[in-house]
Design a protein around this motif. Sequence first.
Motif, PDB file in Angstrom:
ATOM      1  N   ALA A  15      27.664   8.810 -35.090  1.00 12.24           N
ATOM      2  CA  ALA A  15      28.308   7.981 -34.136  1.00 12.24           C
ATOM      3  C   ALA A  15      27.797   6.984 -33.596  1.00 12.24           C
ATOM      4  CB  ALA A  15      29.043   8.817 -33.158  1.00 12.24           C
ATOM      5  N   VAL A  16      26.715   7.230 -32.616  1.00 18.77           N
ATOM      6  CA  VAL A  16      25.752   6.074 -32.285  1.00 18.77           C
ATOM      7  C   VAL A  16      25.084   5.154 -32.937  1.00 18.77           C
ATOM      8  CG1 VAL A  16      23.916   5.699 -30.434  1.00 18.77           C
ATOM      9  CG2 VAL A  16      25.546   7.598 -30.183  1.00 18.77           C
ATOM     10  N   ALA A  17      24.720   5.491 -34.139  1.00 17.02           N
ATOM     11  CA  ALA A  17      23.973   4.698 -35.109  1.00 17.02           C
ATOM     12  C   ALA A  17      25.151   3.678 -35.658  1.00 17.02           C
ATOM     13  CB  ALA A  17      23.532   5.495 -36.245  1.00 17.02           C
ATOM     14  N   ASP A  18      26.180   4.244 -35.934  1.00 13.70           N
ATOM     15  CA  ASP A  18      27.449   3.187 -36.484  1.00 13.70           C
ATOM     16  C   ASP A  18      27.891   2.180 -35.313  1.00 13.70           C
ATOM     17  OD1 ASP A  18      29.334   2.580 -38.495  1.00 13.70           O
ATOM     18  OD2 ASP A  18      30.627   3.266 -37.007  1.00 13.70           O
ATOM     19  N   GLU A  19      28.064   2.704 -33.979  1.00 11.92           N
ATOM     20  CA  GLU A  19      28.188   1.833 -32.994  1.00 11.92           C
ATOM     21  C   GLU A  19      27.370   0.824 -32.600  1.00 11.92           C
ATOM     22  OE1 GLU A  19      29.613   4.275 -29.730  1.00 11.92           O
ATOM     23  OE2 GLU A  19      30.712   5.599 -30.774  1.00 11.92           O
ATOM     24  N   ARG A  20      25.878   1.210 -32.727  1.00  7.81           N
ATOM     25  CA  ARG A  20      24.748   0.410 -32.216  1.00  7.81           C
ATOM     26  C   ARG A  20      24.289  -0.510 -33.605  1.00  7.81           C
ATOM     27  NH1 ARG A  20      23.767   0.476 -26.579  1.00  7.81           N
ATOM     28  NH2 ARG A  20      25.338   2.006 -25.888  1.00  7.81           N
ATOM     29  N   GLY A  21      24.715  -0.114 -34.616  1.00  7.50           N
ATOM     30  CA  GLY A  21      24.300  -0.783 -35.813  1.00  7.50           C
ATOM     31  C   GLY A  21      23.034  -0.850 -36.200  1.00  7.50           C
ATOM     32  N   VAL A  22      22.585   0.418 -36.192  1.00  8.39           N
ATOM     33  CA  VAL A  22      21.150   0.954 -36.505  1.00  8.39           C
ATOM     34  C   VAL A  22      21.398   2.093 -37.521  1.00  8.39           C
ATOM     35  CG1 VAL A  22      19.851   0.356 -34.456  1.00  8.39           C
ATOM     36  CG2 VAL A  22      20.873   2.678 -34.766  1.00  8.39           C
ATOM     37  N   SER A  23      20.389   2.163 -38.521  1.00 12.25           N
ATOM     38  CA  SER A  23      20.423   3.249 -39.460  1.00 12.25           C
ATOM     39  C   SER A  23      20.492   4.641 -38.898  1.00 12.25           C
ATOM     40  CB  SER A  23      19.579   3.154 -40.426  1.00 12.25           C
ATOM     41  OG  SER A  23      18.213   3.630 -40.061  1.00 12.25           O
ATOM     42  N   GLU A  24      21.196   5.599 -39.419  1.00  9.55           N
ATOM     43  CA  GLU A  24      20.955   7.193 -38.975  1.00  9.55           C
ATOM     44  C   GLU A  24      19.530   7.608 -38.971  1.00  9.55           C
ATOM     45  OE1 GLU A  24      23.795  10.005 -40.317  1.00  9.55           O
ATOM     46  OE2 GLU A  24      25.219   8.152 -40.664  1.00  9.55           O
ATOM     47  N   GLU A  84      17.774   1.617 -27.119  1.00 10.72           N
ATOM     48  CA  GLU A  84      19.236   1.375 -26.669  1.00 10.72           C
ATOM     49  C   GLU A  84      19.996   2.607 -27.433  1.00 10.72           C
ATOM     50  OE1 GLU A  84      20.428   0.112 -23.707  1.00 10.72           O
ATOM     51  OE2 GLU A  84      18.382  -0.439 -23.453  1.00 10.72           O
ATOM     52  N   ALA A  85      20.082   2.775 -28.679  1.00 11.20           N
ATOM     53  CA  ALA A  85      20.679   3.695 -29.379  1.00 11.20           C
ATOM     54  C   ALA A  85      20.184   5.040 -29.044  1.00 11.20           C
ATOM     55  CB  ALA A  85      20.574   3.611 -30.735  1.00 11.20           C
ATOM     56  N   ALA A  86      18.852   5.435 -28.806  1.00 11.12           N
ATOM     57  CA  ALA A  86      18.452   6.528 -28.540  1.00 11.12           C
ATOM     58  C   ALA A  86      18.830   6.991 -27.036  1.00 11.12           C
ATOM     59  CB  ALA A  86      16.839   6.538 -28.701  1.00 11.12           C
ATOM     60  N   ARG A  87      18.636   6.070 -26.062  1.00  8.55           N
ATOM     61  CA  ARG A  87      19.225   6.165 -24.832  1.00  8.55           C
ATOM     62  C   ARG A  87      20.497   6.674 -24.950  1.00  8.55           C
ATOM     63  NH1 ARG A  87      18.226   2.316 -19.825  1.00  8.55           N
ATOM     64  NH2 ARG A  87      18.175   0.941 -21.511  1.00  8.55           N
ATOM     65  N   GLU A  88      21.579   6.198 -25.385  1.00  6.00           N
ATOM     66  CA  GLU A  88      22.967   6.104 -25.670  1.00  6.00           C
ATOM     67  C   GLU A  88      23.087   7.891 -26.155  1.00  6.00           C
ATOM     68  OE1 GLU A  88      27.020   5.810 -25.085  1.00  6.00           O
ATOM     69  OE2 GLU A  88      25.354   5.178 -24.260  1.00  6.00           O
ATOM     70  N   VAL A  89      22.396   8.337 -27.391  1.00  2.49           N
ATOM     71  CA  VAL A  89      22.384   9.629 -27.719  1.00  2.49           C
ATOM     72  C   VAL A  89      22.027  10.599 -26.499  1.00  2.49           C
ATOM     73  CG1 VAL A  89      21.539  11.157 -29.195  1.00  2.49           C
ATOM     74  CG2 VAL A  89      22.088   8.735 -30.074  1.00  2.49           C
ATOM     75  N   HIS A  90      20.786  10.394 -25.722  1.00  7.97           N
ATOM     76  CA  HIS A  90      20.550  11.142 -24.559  1.00  7.97           C
ATOM     77  C   HIS A  90      21.550  10.937 -23.593  1.00  7.97           C
ATOM     78  CE1 HIS A  90      16.241  12.273 -25.327  1.00  7.97           C
ATOM     79  NE2 HIS A  90      16.222  11.294 -26.311  1.00  7.97           N
ATOM     80  N   ARG A  91      22.193   9.976 -23.362  1.00 15.72           N
ATOM     81  CA  ARG A  91      23.231   9.841 -22.374  1.00 15.72           C
ATOM     82  C   ARG A  91      24.541  10.711 -22.747  1.00 15.72           C
ATOM     83  NH1 ARG A  91      27.793   7.864 -21.028  1.00 15.72           N
ATOM     84  NH2 ARG A  91      28.411   6.968 -22.850  1.00 15.72           N
ATOM     85  N   ARG A  92      24.967  10.564 -23.951  1.00 11.36           N
ATOM     86  CA  ARG A  92      26.126  11.380 -24.115  1.00 11.36           C
ATOM     87  C   ARG A  92      25.783  12.809 -24.311  1.00 11.36           C
ATOM     88  NH1 ARG A  92      28.936   7.649 -29.203  1.00 11.36           N
ATOM     89  NH2 ARG A  92      29.137   5.509 -27.855  1.00 11.36           N
TER      90      ARG A  92
END
Length: 134
Positions: A15-24, A84-92
């Motif tokens: 979900a975060v990868a898709d939203e942030r435009g990075v590969s899983e 930023e994507a990794a931080r968002e995963v941790h935050r969620r």
Amino acid sequence: MSDTNHPFSEDRIAAVADERGVSEESLDDALARIQDAVSRNDDEYEYSSQHNFGWRDEEAYYLYGDGIWETLRSELSLSDDEAEAAREVHRREMVASAEDRDGREALDGMFSEGAEPLVVVDTASDPPLYGHDV
């Protein structure tokens, strides 16, 4: 479910990868590298003045502090997007755990004061002590 590389589900990563435009794959790799960076010998962690102890559940420790993500981004040479994507995963993950514990209000207070989340796999048998392994 999590593994020893990090405590995050494939669904949350996707979900975060898709939203942030990075590969899983790159996000999963970044999360594993972050886990490894905060590990000490035998996958233990040190609870220090840089990482405040929030709580623990059956899968992870929930830590927080200031400047965590800039340090990790720099030390691991993560791109801004990966960091930023990794931080968002941790935050969620931290938010979901706080809601499960009915502790969302306390978490909102932590984040409003500028604290940043850090979630690490729980490999210990006892709660951490300041300056000791987690």
